[in-house]
Design a protein around this motif. Structure first.
Motif, PDB file in Angstrom:
ATOM      1  N   ALA A 157       0.948  -1.382   0.188  1.00  0.00           N
ATOM      2  CA  ALA A 157      -0.350  -0.352  -0.084  1.00  0.00           C
ATOM      3  C   ALA A 157       0.473   0.938   0.195  1.00  0.00           C
ATOM      4  O   ALA A 157       2.020   1.127   0.520  1.00  0.00           O
ATOM      5  N   ALA A 158       0.467   2.169  -0.309  1.00  0.00           N
ATOM      6  CA  ALA A 158       0.680   3.519  -0.752  1.00  0.00           C
ATOM      7  C   ALA A 158       0.362   4.579  -1.129  1.00  0.00           C
ATOM      8  O   ALA A 158      -0.785   4.451  -1.499  1.00  0.00           O
ATOM      9  N   ASN A 159       0.756   5.635  -0.109  1.00  0.00           N
ATOM     10  CA  ASN A 159       0.233   6.885  -0.317  1.00  0.00           C
ATOM     11  C   ASN A 159       0.505   8.034  -1.444  1.00  0.00           C
ATOM     12  O   ASN A 159       2.192   7.470  -1.649  1.00  0.00           O
ATOM     13  N   PRO A 160       0.298   8.418  -2.384  1.00  0.00           N
ATOM     14  CA  PRO A 160       0.713   9.402  -3.732  1.00  0.00           C
ATOM     15  C   PRO A 160       2.191  10.195  -2.952  1.00  0.00           C
ATOM     16  O   PRO A 160       1.334  11.032  -1.863  1.00  0.00           O
ATOM     17  N   PRO A 161       2.901  10.612  -3.620  1.00  0.00           N
ATOM     18  CA  PRO A 161       4.023  11.135  -2.452  1.00  0.00           C
ATOM     19  C   PRO A 161       3.534  12.825  -1.965  1.00  0.00           C
ATOM     20  O   PRO A 161       4.282  12.904  -1.064  1.00  0.00           O
ATOM     21  N   SER A 162       2.756  13.033  -2.896  1.00  0.00           N
ATOM     22  CA  SER A 162       2.384  15.042  -2.619  1.00  0.00           C
ATOM     23  C   SER A 162       1.825  14.043  -0.925  1.00  0.00           C
ATOM     24  O   SER A 162       1.397  15.690  -0.332  1.00  0.00           O
ATOM     25  N   SER A 163       0.792  13.152  -0.563  1.00  0.00           N
ATOM     26  CA  SER A 163       0.655  13.320   0.418  1.00  0.00           C
ATOM     27  C   SER A 163       0.914  12.593   1.633  1.00  0.00           C
ATOM     28  O   SER A 163       0.504  12.116   2.610  1.00  0.00           O
ATOM     29  N   ALA A 164       2.241  11.350   1.509  1.00  0.00           N
ATOM     30  CA  ALA A 164       2.651  11.070   1.874  1.00  0.00           C
ATOM     31  C   ALA A 164       3.940  11.416   2.603  1.00  0.00           C
ATOM     32  O   ALA A 164       4.277  13.149   2.756  1.00  0.00           O
ATOM     33  N   ALA A 165       4.097  11.508   3.986  1.00  0.00           N
ATOM     34  CA  ALA A 165       5.350  12.068   5.289  1.00  0.00           C
ATOM     35  C   ALA A 165       6.002  12.008   4.387  1.00  0.00           C
ATOM     36  O   ALA A 165       7.209   9.977   4.375  1.00  0.00           O
ATOM     37  N   ASP A 166       7.439  12.481   3.852  1.00  0.00           N
ATOM     38  CA  ASP A 166       8.960  12.034   3.510  1.00  0.00           C
ATOM     39  C   ASP A 166       8.843  11.459   2.241  1.00  0.00           C
ATOM     40  O   ASP A 166       9.403  10.080   2.136  1.00  0.00           O
ATOM     41  N   GLY A 167       7.364  11.469   1.562  1.00  0.00           N
ATOM     42  CA  GLY A 167       7.477  10.421   0.471  1.00  0.00           C
ATOM     43  C   GLY A 167       8.188  10.407  -0.977  1.00  0.00           C
ATOM     44  O   GLY A 167       8.783  11.774  -1.526  1.00  0.00           O
ATOM     45  N   TRP A 168       8.361   9.765  -1.153  1.00  0.00           N
ATOM     46  CA  TRP A 168       9.444   9.785  -3.020  1.00  0.00           C
ATOM     47  C   TRP A 168       7.946   8.674  -3.452  1.00  0.00           C
ATOM     48  O   TRP A 168       7.700   7.673  -3.512  1.00  0.00           O
ATOM     49  N   GLU A 169       9.125   8.986  -4.952  1.00  0.00           N
ATOM     50  CA  GLU A 169       8.345   8.596  -5.901  1.00  0.00           C
ATOM     51  C   GLU A 169       9.167   6.928  -5.839  1.00  0.00           C
ATOM     52  O   GLU A 169      10.337   6.977  -5.215  1.00  0.00           O
ATOM     53  N   LEU A 170       8.022   5.513  -6.151  1.00  0.00           N
ATOM     54  CA  LEU A 170       8.098   4.222  -6.394  1.00  0.00           C
ATOM     55  C   LEU A 170       9.629   4.419  -8.282  1.00  0.00           C
ATOM     56  O   LEU A 170       9.285   4.601  -8.727  1.00  0.00           O
ATOM     57  N   SER A 171      10.627   3.365  -7.626  1.00  0.00           N
ATOM     58  CA  SER A 171      11.572   3.415  -8.743  1.00  0.00           C
ATOM     59  C   SER A 171      11.116   2.798  -9.225  1.00  0.00           C
ATOM     60  O   SER A 171      10.471   2.205  -9.021  1.00  0.00           O
ATOM     61  N   PRO A 172      12.002   2.926 -10.814  1.00  0.00           N
ATOM     62  CA  PRO A 172      11.099   1.770 -12.126  1.00  0.00           C
ATOM     63  C   PRO A 172      11.328   0.453 -11.527  1.00  0.00           C
ATOM     64  O   PRO A 172      10.235   0.337 -12.193  1.00  0.00           O
ATOM     65  N   PRO A 173      12.295   0.472 -11.101  1.00  0.00           N
ATOM     66  CA  PRO A 173      12.815  -1.098 -11.401  1.00  0.00           C
ATOM     67  C   PRO A 173      11.136  -1.667  -9.922  1.00  0.00           C
ATOM     68  O   PRO A 173      10.435  -2.724 -10.388  1.00  0.00           O
ATOM     69  N   LEU A 174      11.145  -1.053  -9.248  1.00  0.00           N
ATOM     70  CA  LEU A 174       9.943  -1.211  -7.919  1.00  0.00           C
ATOM     71  C   LEU A 174       8.960  -1.632  -8.861  1.00  0.00           C
ATOM     72  O   LEU A 174       8.096  -2.359  -8.371  1.00  0.00           O
ATOM     73  N   ALA A 175       8.400  -0.244  -9.504  1.00  0.00           N
ATOM     74  CA  ALA A 175       6.968  -0.431 -10.016  1.00  0.00           C
ATOM     75  C   ALA A 175       6.186  -0.931 -11.222  1.00  0.00           C
ATOM     76  O   ALA A 175       6.186  -1.635 -11.108  1.00  0.00           O
ATOM     77  N   ASN A 176       7.624  -2.091 -11.789  1.00  0.00           N
ATOM     78  CA  ASN A 176       7.750  -2.571 -12.514  1.00  0.00           C
ATOM     79  C   ASN A 176       7.144  -3.411 -11.918  1.00  0.00           C
ATOM     80  O   ASN A 176       6.634  -4.218 -13.021  1.00  0.00           O
ATOM     81  N   ARG A 177       7.214  -4.227 -11.200  1.00  0.00           N
ATOM     82  CA  ARG A 177       7.414  -5.185 -10.410  1.00  0.00           C
ATOM     83  C   ARG A 177       5.781  -5.811 -10.120  1.00  0.00           C
ATOM     84  O   ARG A 177       5.319  -6.717  -9.801  1.00  0.00           O
ATOM     85  N   PHE A 178       4.861  -4.252  -9.754  1.00  0.00           N
ATOM     86  CA  PHE A 178       3.547  -4.590  -9.037  1.00  0.00           C
ATOM     87  C   PHE A 178       2.339  -4.566 -10.509  1.00  0.00           C
ATOM     88  O   PHE A 178       2.884  -3.975 -11.397  1.00  0.00           O
ATOM     89  N   VAL A 179       1.282  -4.918  -9.571  1.00  0.00           N
ATOM     90  CA  VAL A 179       0.279  -3.964 -10.887  1.00  0.00           C
ATOM     91  C   VAL A 179      -0.296  -3.173  -9.570  1.00  0.00           C
ATOM     92  O   VAL A 179      -0.453  -3.070  -8.726  1.00  0.00           O
TER      93      VAL A 179
END
Length: 415
Positions: A157-179
């Motif tokens: 589960a993840a919050n959009p970086p704009s609403s996450a505490a000290d949020g980060w974008e997911l790295s492309p290699p990690l993002a490409n492993r998820f639905v």
């Protein structure tokens, strides 16, 4: 006496808290919950994106209970990379035996149970180093030297970086492993849930008779699209925000093929499959795949020309139009009098079973294919009437639109 009274009040408070936690479930159509359950059944990692407090964690708790899977929650952002890569443990002879990487206790518990739901919470607050350590866990199901059993499913589960505490974008290699599934609250579900009744997640019902056909259909759908559109095989987005979401790659297309096969075998609604496909390869490629799958189900124009009276045409207007255009294109490719007359019979069939305006353009194109020695079939009179009716409707709509614009212009002058 006072101590007894306070103890009694605490017992009552505990009982009240227990009663507030009591809840039951009910079957209820829910597209996002159905998409989540199908992805879990297909053994694909899923990440739920949504604003804080909308029920992502609660949904996972209900899912684990409904599937009778032990729930293990790991807050990714409070762990070090070594918690996922493993801690080195020096043995008696490191030069001969090497240095094994010891797994954390939660991974050991999952292996002992042999099954479970691993919930990686707050994924978007995990720093890049932790995200890099998660790559092997999500793809290979390995934690240190420990291999997680096949019965373990992974959901994050993840919050959009704009609403996450000290949020980060997911790295492309990690993002490409998820639905990637966008999680939104349904006010009616929330109201029912606060009343003690939540939707019941249910595994998709796979039809054993459909399994071989589902695999074949999924392979034809994905490979057919990529053969026609090779540029979609791998397309890394240009900005960081989109790289942290779904995008097409050989890995994500393989996941998509798996989802199409499971959805076909379970005969899930197309809207549910749309959420999953677009959440795996992105909106554009996902919608192209769905459109090509629709065309795969269309009847063969040659079969329609061979037996026009038995023609079964799609109900959806866009698909019916595509079929009629294909029939006319087939006659144009190999024009004979018999095929031309059979095409008119197909158009009459379409006129009898659907909206008349859909036959207008195919009829005009088909009429232009006539040679001088071909007699006009009687059916053309009915189609000509439909064309005239459609033309009058278009003219009436144009007059209505023109009147409305004139009236609006007049009101503007009067002001």
């Amino acid at each position: 006496m006072t101590v007894f009274a306070e103890s009694s009040q605490m017992a009552l408070a505990d009982e009240l808290s227990r009663m507030l936690k009591e809840r039951r479930s009910e079957p209820r159509p829910d597209e996002q919950l159905a998409a989540l359950t199908l992805a879990v059944a297909a053994d694909l990692p899923v990440v739920l994106w949504g604003e804080p407090g909308i029920g992502k964690t609660a949904a996972l708790t209900h899912l684990a209970a409904a599937l009778d899977l032990p729930l293990t929650t790991v807050i990714a952002s409070v762990h070090e990379p070594s918690d996922f890569a493993g801690l080195p443990v020096v043995g008696d002879d490191p030069a001969a035996q090497g240095v094994p990487m010891a797994p954390p206790d939660w991974a050991v518990r999952l292996v002992r149970a042999g099954r479970g739901l691993l919930f990686l919470d707050e994924l978007s607050t995990a720093p890049p180093a932790v995200q890099a350590a998660l790559l092997r866990l999500v793809l290979e199901r390995r934690v240190g030297a420990l291999q997680l059993p096949p019965g373990v499913r992974i959901v994050a589960a993840a919050n959009p970086p704009s609403s996450a505490a000290d949020g980060w974008e997911l790295s492309p290699p990690l993002a490409n492993r998820f639905v990637h599934l966008q999680w939104a609250h349904d006010p009616q579900v929330v109201v029912r849930g606060l009343g003690g009744v939540w939707p019941r997640p249910e595994l998709p019902r796979l039809d054993p008779q459909r399994l071989p056909g589902a695999v074949e259909f999924a392979r034809r759908a994905v490979t057919g699209l990529l053969a026609a559109r090779p540029g979609l095989v791998h397309r890394l987005p240009g900005n960081d925000a989109r790289r942290g979401g779904p995008w097409p790659s050989p890995r994500s297309w393989e996941m998509t093929l798996r989802l199409v096969a499971f959805a076909t075998a379970a005969d899930v609604p197309r809207d549910v499959l749309s959420l999953l496909v677009r959440g795996t390869v992105g909106d554009g490629p996902g919608l192209e795949l769905l459109a090509s799958m629709d065309r795969m189900d269309l009847p063969d124009p040659e079969a329609l020309l061979a037996d026009p009276a038995a023609a079964e045409l799609p109900e959806r207007g866009d698909l019916r139009q595509a079929v009629l255009d294909a029939v006319v294109a087939a006659v144009r490719a190999r024009p004979t009098r018999e095929r031309w007359e059979a095409a008119w019979a197909v158009l009459v069939r379409a006129l009898d079973t659907g909206a008349p305006d859909l036959v207008v353009v195919p009829a005009q194109t088909l009429a232009a294919l006539r040679t001088q020695d071909w007699t006009v079939p009687p059916a053309i009179d009915r189609l000509a009437g439909a064309a005239a009716l459609s033309r009058r409707a278009d003219e009436a709509a144009a007059r209505t639109l023109g009147t409305a614009r004139f009236a609006g212009s007049g009101r503007g002058i009067r002001r």
